[in-house]
Motif scaffolding. Structure first.
Motif, PDB file in Angstrom:
ATOM      1  N   GLU A  82      10.933  -1.070 -53.899  1.00 18.12           N
ATOM      2  CA  GLU A  82      11.721  -2.615 -54.464  1.00 18.12           C
ATOM      3  C   GLU A  82      12.785  -1.964 -55.560  1.00 18.12           C
ATOM      4  O   GLU A  82      12.760  -1.511 -56.564  1.00 18.12           O
ATOM      5  N   GLU A  83      14.098  -2.718 -55.054  1.00 20.06           N
ATOM      6  CA  GLU A  83      15.295  -2.359 -55.799  1.00 20.06           C
ATOM      7  C   GLU A  83      16.230  -3.729 -55.951  1.00 20.06           C
ATOM      8  O   GLU A  83      16.597  -4.142 -54.776  1.00 20.06           O
ATOM      9  N   ASP A  84      16.605  -4.087 -57.235  1.00 21.46           N
ATOM     10  CA  ASP A  84      17.308  -5.495 -57.286  1.00 21.46           C
ATOM     11  C   ASP A  84      16.908  -6.385 -56.437  1.00 21.46           C
ATOM     12  O   ASP A  84      17.611  -7.218 -55.807  1.00 21.46           O
ATOM     13  N   GLY A  85      15.244  -6.643 -56.512  1.00 22.24           N
ATOM     14  CA  GLY A  85      14.828  -7.816 -55.774  1.00 22.24           C
ATOM     15  C   GLY A  85      14.814  -7.513 -54.141  1.00 22.24           C
ATOM     16  O   GLY A  85      14.317  -8.314 -53.461  1.00 22.24           O
ATOM     17  N   LYS A  86      15.154  -6.413 -53.567  1.00 19.64           N
ATOM     18  CA  LYS A  86      15.441  -5.954 -52.121  1.00 19.64           C
ATOM     19  C   LYS A  86      14.135  -5.019 -51.827  1.00 19.64           C
ATOM     20  O   LYS A  86      13.997  -3.983 -52.644  1.00 19.64           O
ATOM     21  N   VAL A  87      13.383  -5.313 -50.905  1.00 22.47           N
ATOM     22  CA  VAL A  87      12.278  -4.300 -50.422  1.00 22.47           C
ATOM     23  C   VAL A  87      12.954  -3.277 -49.404  1.00 22.47           C
ATOM     24  O   VAL A  87      13.392  -3.714 -48.257  1.00 22.47           O
TER      25      VAL A  87
END
Length: 227
Positions: A54-59
């Motif tokens: 998960e990075e900046d709310g994106k999986v």
């Protein structure tokens, strides 16, 4: 990878059934894990499994050769989307491990072993063209293992690994997976290899290693196995 490998061994391998207490619902847990693997985790576009980040709310979902190898191995090939798994395995030939076969600019027996296991377990589900491609790739890997991963005295190159025993384990495991020493495991071709001289060389080298090393011991068991 370590978590799913541990769960896979505990829940899928018959030899480890006694590890869990009888009160544990082992079959129900195994079924739940398989359902999660098939319905939630497996990438329908590639057939592979991998780590999720998960990075900046994106999986971000990845396709991992090693994780896929362990899942397919512990389930003994009883997985969905085999034609897709095989196509993706060919597609990632030039990609860097863990997303492909390559490691530090080349291939090694560890990743060749993973690929060979996937091809063996998926063999019955392959199309004619997929089998033809698989035979070509296995010939290439076998030639590389003989020519580049060891010397003429049957000593494996340890540089790609953490220790010498690892080099022998993955080298022997690859040869064993493709049936180089054992005709009964030769799933992809009917040719007879003149492999006994090399087997004896490797056996002699293995017996000189620390017999208490689990990787060396496992390699020795595979090499001493007969049909």
């Amino acid at each position: 990878n370590m978590v799913v490998s541990s769960l896979g061994q505990l829940l899928f391998l018959p030899d480890l059934e006694s590890v869990l207490p009888n009160s544990w619902p082992r079959d129900e847990l195994a079924a739940a894990l398989i359902q999660f693997m098939d319905d939630k985790w497996q990438n329908s576009a590639t057939g592979y499994w991998g780590a999720w980040y998960e990075e900046d709310g994106k999986v971000i979902k990845t396709d991992d050769l090693s994780i896929t190898f362990h899942i397919v191995s512990y389930r003994n090939g009883k997985v969905e989307r085999w034609p897709t798994i095989v196509d993706h395995t060919f597609r990632i030939r030039e990609m860097r491990y863990p997303y492909g076969w390559h490691h530090q600019g080349t291939q090694n027996n560890h990743h060749a072993y993973d690929v060979a296991r996937l091809l063996r377990l998926g063999w019955s589900e392959m199309t004619f063209l997929q089998k033809a491609r698989a035979r070509a790739e296995l010939f290439i890997m076998l030639a590389r293992a003989q020519r580049l991963s060891m010397n003429y005295d049957g000593e494996f190159d340890a540089k790609p690994y953490n220790k010498v025993a690892d080099a022998y384990y993955f080298g022997v495991s690859f040869f064993d997976e493709v049936g180089y020493f054992r005709p009964s495991k030769r799933f992809w071709i009917s040719i007879n290899f003149d492999s006994e001289p090399l087997r004896q060389l490797i056996l002699g080298n293995l017996r000189k290693l620390n017999s208490e090393d689990p990787m060396a011991a496992a390699a020795l068991r595979k090499l001493e196995a007969t049909d």
